[in-house]
Design a protein around this motif. Sequence first.
Motif, short mmCIF file in Angstrom:
data_model
loop_
_atom_site.label_atom_id
_atom_site.label_comp_id
_atom_site.label_asym_id
_atom_site.label_seq_id
_atom_site.Cartn_x
_atom_site.Cartn_y
_atom_site.Cartn_z
N LYS A 264 0.84 -1.19 0.00
CA LYS A 264 0.00 0.00 0.00
C LYS A 264 0.88 1.24 0.00
O LYS A 264 1.81 1.36 0.80
N GLY A 265 0.61 2.17 -0.93
CA GLY A 265 1.42 3.38 -1.04
C GLY A 265 2.45 3.33 -2.15
O GLY A 265 3.06 4.36 -2.48
N ASP A 266 2.65 2.16 -2.76
CA ASP A 266 3.55 2.09 -3.92
C ASP A 266 2.96 2.91 -5.06
O ASP A 266 1.74 2.88 -5.30
N VAL A 267 3.81 3.64 -5.77
CA VAL A 267 3.37 4.41 -6.93
C VAL A 267 3.75 3.63 -8.18
O VAL A 267 4.93 3.29 -8.37
N CYS A 282 0.21 6.16 -10.65
CA CYS A 282 -0.92 6.20 -9.72
C CYS A 282 -0.59 5.34 -8.50
O CYS A 282 0.27 4.45 -8.56
N VAL A 283 -1.27 5.61 -7.41
CA VAL A 283 -0.93 5.00 -6.13
C VAL A 283 -1.71 3.71 -5.91
O VAL A 283 -2.93 3.67 -6.11
N TRP A 284 -1.00 2.68 -5.50
CA TRP A 284 -1.62 1.40 -5.16
C TRP A 284 -2.15 1.48 -3.73
O TRP A 284 -1.42 1.80 -2.80
N SER A 285 -3.44 1.18 -3.57
CA SER A 285 -4.07 1.29 -2.25
C SER A 285 -4.25 -0.05 -1.56
O SER A 285 -4.96 -0.14 -0.55
N GLN A 294 3.86 -6.86 -13.30
CA GLN A 294 4.67 -7.36 -14.40
C GLN A 294 5.88 -6.46 -14.63
O GLN A 294 5.97 -5.35 -14.12
N ASN A 295 6.81 -6.93 -15.45
CA ASN A 295 8.06 -6.22 -15.66
C ASN A 295 7.89 -4.92 -16.43
O ASN A 295 8.82 -4.11 -16.47
N HIS A 296 6.73 -4.69 -17.05
CA HIS A 296 6.50 -3.44 -17.77
C HIS A 296 5.86 -2.38 -16.87
O HIS A 296 5.49 -1.31 -17.35
N VAL A 297 5.73 -2.70 -15.59
CA VAL A 297 5.20 -1.75 -14.61
C VAL A 297 6.22 -1.61 -13.48
O VAL A 297 6.60 -2.59 -12.86
N PHE A 298 6.69 -0.39 -13.25
CA PHE A 298 7.60 -0.12 -12.14
C PHE A 298 6.80 0.20 -10.88
O PHE A 298 5.75 0.84 -10.94
N ALA A 299 7.32 -0.24 -9.74
CA ALA A 299 6.72 0.12 -8.45
C ALA A 299 7.72 1.00 -7.70
O ALA A 299 8.85 0.58 -7.42
#
Length: 413
Positions: A264-267, A282-285, A294-299
Amino acid sequence: MSGEVPDGWREVRIGQIAREVSIRNDGSNDIPVLSMTKHRGFVRSNEYFSKSVHSENTGRYKIVKRGQFAYATIHLDEGSIDYLKNEDMGLISPMYTVFETNPEEIDSAIALQKFKRFALSGRFSPYSNGGVNRRKSIIFRDLSAFKFALPPLAEQRAIAEVLSAVEEAIAKTKALVDALIATKNEILEDRLRISTQAGWKICRLRDVATIRTGISKSKDRQFKDPLSVPYLRVANVQDGYIDLEEIKMITIEQDQLGRYSLQKGDVLFNEGGDFDKLGRGCVWSGQISPCVHQNHVFAVRCKPKLNPEFLALLAASRKGKAYFRLSSKQTTNLASINTSDLRSFPVLLPPMDEQLKIAAIAKTFDQRATAERASLALLVEMRTALSQELLSGRLRLPDSIIARHRGTAGKVV
């Protein structure tokens, strides 16, 4: 065609109510070049793509006139067919087939819905042009053989009226969402300008956050201790919100769960794809737990000096989008950023209380936009169900509605 023809309707072939039109451009440079888009249908190419994406020589391009249909001859689906409404005339790539319907037989809006239903049902899928890549293709001669049940013209136009009312509600809701986001962005841009003038420092993202790469999908991988978990794809990371309508699963090693799990709170930032997807943040809630990416999405995991909501707003700002666009590696219609680009992202760093104030302003708009998106989803669902029922004849409109259109039957409207 399967099933019984509803009472008062008749079975027709597409070829009975439509004919192919193939008029080539005579060299005129005054006719706008059009493209077909999945959600907007016909658009002017230069205006939609902000650049020329068509051939300089349009001599072989086809002319499409107001009211005429066009579809992508190769790979025909529900997003590659439309009729021209907003232009008197346009040029379309020779890769498209142009045809026109008989207005005394079928209403254009009903015709479009029928053609889209054929595409959605997969009835076009058996066709192939026999080329190297075996791409799906359907010529008009084959298309003209498809049969469907057709109501009388007055009932067609009554159905079109009802569906048009739903479409109008959908368009208004979309416009409201766009207006909310645009207003939010303008307020935030103004606030960020004030922040810049206040002399607050700028640092690199790597100084105030850690960047985590995602897991790649491999069909051939063998697992010692497999675990199936939900994972986020580029399609889930929208501009300012997470779309959870379709969440897919991925198999990973049990001991990889901690490494790739979102907190929670990862962008979340998209590595790339279409230009409009580049650098979305966008922020993960914590809506799903556990969940990996997946590898095409950075956290991006913020350190105490940086608020996640504020970071997402910076990424969505004009300067943020400009940074990712200029830093990206670009091909014809695609772009991508790497970890180094993201680590070097310039972060405006006001005091935490100011970050929280700016994030709170955005949240009020986002909450309203979220509510409107939920309403929009219900409207789209209703449109789909209503369209299926009315166009199949399972649901019939009352005669009081149909009667309003009997005086227009046989006339072009």
